[in-house]
Enzyme design. Structure first.
Site, mmCIF file in Angstrom:
data_model
loop_
_atom_site.group_PDB
_atom_site.id
_atom_site.type_symbol
_atom_site.label_atom_id
_atom_site.label_comp_id
_atom_site.label_asym_id
_atom_site.label_seq_id
_atom_site.Cartn_x
_atom_site.Cartn_y
_atom_site.Cartn_z
ATOM 1 N N GLU A 1 0.660 -1.196 0.143
ATOM 2 C CA GLU A 1 0.049 0.042 0.159
ATOM 3 C C GLU A 1 0.861 1.152 -0.028
ATOM 4 O O GLU A 1 0.510 2.224 -0.519
ATOM 5 C CB GLU A 1 -0.896 0.120 1.063
ATOM 6 C CG GLU A 1 -1.981 -0.569 1.043
ATOM 7 C CD GLU A 1 -3.248 -0.296 2.082
ATOM 8 O OE1 GLU A 1 -4.251 -1.042 2.066
ATOM 9 O OE2 GLU A 1 -2.804 0.247 3.032
ATOM 10 N N HIS B 1 7.137 -27.203 -1.795
ATOM 11 C CA HIS B 1 6.620 -28.091 -2.517
ATOM 12 C C HIS B 1 5.401 -27.755 -3.715
ATOM 13 O O HIS B 1 4.766 -28.593 -3.878
ATOM 14 C CB HIS B 1 6.143 -29.061 -1.456
ATOM 15 C CG HIS B 1 7.222 -29.732 -0.620
ATOM 16 N ND1 HIS B 1 7.964 -31.176 -0.880
ATOM 17 C CD2 HIS B 1 7.822 -28.939 0.355
ATOM 18 C CE1 HIS B 1 8.635 -31.322 0.074
ATOM 19 N NE2 HIS B 1 8.900 -30.030 0.704
ATOM 20 N N LYS C 1 -13.358 1.043 -2.478
ATOM 21 C CA LYS C 1 -14.201 1.232 -1.594
ATOM 22 C C LYS C 1 -15.609 1.976 -2.234
ATOM 23 O O LYS C 1 -16.608 1.814 -2.095
ATOM 24 C CB LYS C 1 -14.005 2.171 -0.098
ATOM 25 C CG LYS C 1 -12.786 1.322 0.547
ATOM 26 C CD LYS C 1 -12.247 1.808 1.974
ATOM 27 C CE LYS C 1 -11.582 1.011 2.790
ATOM 28 N NZ LYS C 1 -10.873 1.741 3.848
HETATM 29 O O1 PA5 Z 1 -3.848 1.371 5.465
HETATM 30 C C1 PA5 Z 1 -4.849 1.534 5.381
HETATM 31 O O2 PA5 Z 1 -5.186 2.648 5.678
HETATM 32 C C2 PA5 Z 1 -6.019 0.767 4.846
HETATM 33 O O3 PA5 Z 1 -5.782 -0.523 4.265
HETATM 34 C C3 PA5 Z 1 -6.939 0.245 6.016
HETATM 35 O O4 PA5 Z 1 -6.463 -0.067 7.113
HETATM 36 C C4 PA5 Z 1 -8.206 -0.569 5.609
HETATM 37 O O5 PA5 Z 1 -8.702 -0.369 4.501
HETATM 38 C C5 PA5 Z 1 -9.018 -0.760 6.919
HETATM 39 O O6 PA5 Z 1 -9.765 0.776 7.063
HETATM 40 P P1 PA5 Z 1 -10.438 1.262 8.235
HETATM 41 O O7 PA5 Z 1 -9.592 1.065 9.410
HETATM 42 O O8 PA5 Z 1 -10.755 2.800 8.142
HETATM 43 O O9 PA5 Z 1 -11.717 0.443 8.377
#
Ligand code: PA5
Length: 431
Positions: free
Chosen positions: A284, A305, A419
């Site tokens: 990310e 494997h 999202k």
């Molecule tokens: O790193 C990030 O911001 C995202 O991957 C969030 O962790 C993930 O989408 C979950 O989001 P939230 O904590 O707002 O539900």
């Protein structure tokens, strides 16, 4: 400082020299300075730099709430996805080798997928149990955890009655925004705050990870101590002394030399979720503007494997980072069986852990001979201080690596894109 973790580039071939040059380069110095001085793209999300220190101040409250819940329940369901659950699961599983011997509540996870049957199975397995829910969402609006939480809430209201249900729910979310904050305030749930200046994937050392880990029996003070020390080292030591920067430099050199994928290889299935957390952190943070190494992970020896063939002999676009635990729990020793019908007598008296360490040596040599640059990340042990240090190590590396790449390591427009589309296709009202 004794380095834990430390990076061994003995099997990295030409990249070892290139890495040392990169460590000395003005580009790396500039990247480090921008993080230390809290400048540059995404600087408003650099709160993770002093998060371990800040969390020490919150620790008493977190521990008290956790202890109170521990005395009442046999199960804690942690509801969250991405950065709101992976860090907890990573640390929990890495410590399972000792936690399974204790008598604390079991942690179960929900809200990290949309598989109906799995959710149904979880809900039914909770019947008759004394459980609590820690629902975690920084935005407070993510679909997967919101759905799981609504179902769990309904079951708790039905089985426990509203008053007890409210006592058994802990919400971890933004201080002021989002549906989960509204719900927590309206219903009167106990709640913790995800700091504004810390993105989800950097949040494990806030209440997001610390509260459920404390409920599970993890020593969060030790976890934070390890992280505080590593972070202080990354922020203050000479650049050439910082192993996290050698790791960032190594990755960058591999990338600029044509690697497309970094494979994180562990010989401990209990580190599977640590690798999942690592994948989120680097994927990310760096995978944007058509740049970045694609982070993949394998569990050896299991995957030898299956993917072992492609690792050894497939397209050469990989770099591989092995996680080596210097003092891993040895596990059982192979007993002697003099008739030797299974042909294993030559291993009698050796522990499974020792054989596992030899397997790591063998695979690292084979892959190096197969043309893959191999680095080893050595970690002293799987205790809380080492794990805290490792989390901070990866976070700092990742930030600097993102800077070297020229991307904003602290946003995630790609995640937001899905999202929004999901909301639209599901017909969610509003903008
Ligand atoms: O790193 C990030 O911001 C995202 O991957 C969030 O962790 C993930 O989408 C979950 O989001 P939230 O904590 O707002 O539900």
């Amino acid at each position: 400082m004794k380095h834990n973790p430390s990076l061994d580039l003995g099997r990295a071939g030409d990249l070892a020299n290139a890495t040392e040059q990169c460590v000395e380069s003005p580009e790396l110095a500039a990247a480090v300075a921008s993080i230390r001085e809290r400048r540059g793209l995404g600087h408003e999300f650099l709160g993770w730099l002093d998060l371990p220190e800040r969390s020490r101040g919150e620790m008493m409250g977190l521990r008290e709430s956790a202890a109170q819940l521990r005395s009442e329940i046999d199960t804690l369901v942690v509801v969250g996805i991405g950065g709101s659950y992976l860090g907890t699961r990573a640390v929990l599983d890495a410590l399972r080798w000792k936690l399974w011997k204790e008598d604390g509540p079991e942690l179960l996870f929900a809200g990290h997928h949309l598989e109906g049957s799995a959710l149904e199975e979880l809900l039914s397995s909770l019947e008759g149990r004394e459980f609590a829910v820690n629902v975690i969402s920084k935005s407070g609006t993510t679909t997967e955890p919101a759905i799981a939480f609504r179902l769990l809430r309904e079951q708790m209201d039905r089985d426990y009655g509203q008053e007890k249900a409210v006592r058994r729910i802990v919400a971890t979310t933004d201080a002021t925004r989002g549906a989960l904050r509204t719900l927590a305030d309206e219903e009167g749930y106990r709640s913790f705050v995800v700091p504004d200046d810390v993105g989800g994937r950097f949040s494990v050392l806030s209440a997001v990870g610390l509260f459920p880990l404390a409920v599970a029996g993890v020593d969060i003070a030790d976890l934070l101590d390890g992280a505080v020390q590593q972070m202080a080292h990354c922020l203050e030591a000479e650049v050439s002394e910082i192993e996290a920067l050698r790791y960032a430099a190594y990755r960058h050199c591999a990338y600029t030399n044509g690697a497309a994928v970094e494979v994180l290889a562990s010989f401990h299935p209990s580190l599977h979720h640590l690798a999942e957390w690592w994948k989120q952190l680097f994927g990310e943070s760096e995978g944007k503007d058509a740049k970045g190494l694609f982070p993949a992970a394998v569990d050896y020896t299991t995957d030898l494997h299956s993917l072992g063939q492609a690792m050894q002999d497939g397209p050469r676009m990989l770099m591989e980072t092995f996680l080596r635990i210097r003092l891993a729990a040895p596990g059982p020793t192979l007993p002697s069986s003099p008739r030797d019908l299974d042909g294993l007598e030559y291993l009698a008296g050796r522990s499974v852990g020792d054989i596992n360490a030899t397997a790591l040596d063998a695979v690292a040599e084979a892959h190096r001979a197969g043309g893959i640059p191999v680095a080893e990340l050595l970690i002293d042990d799987l205790e809380e201080p080492s794990l805290g240090s490792l989390l901070a190590f990866f976070e700092f590396s990742c930030a600097v690596s993102g800077r070297l790449l020229g991307v904003n390591p602290f946003d995630q427009p790609g995640v937001e894109a899905y999202k929004v589309k999901l909301f639209r296709l599901l017909g969610r009202p509003g903008p």
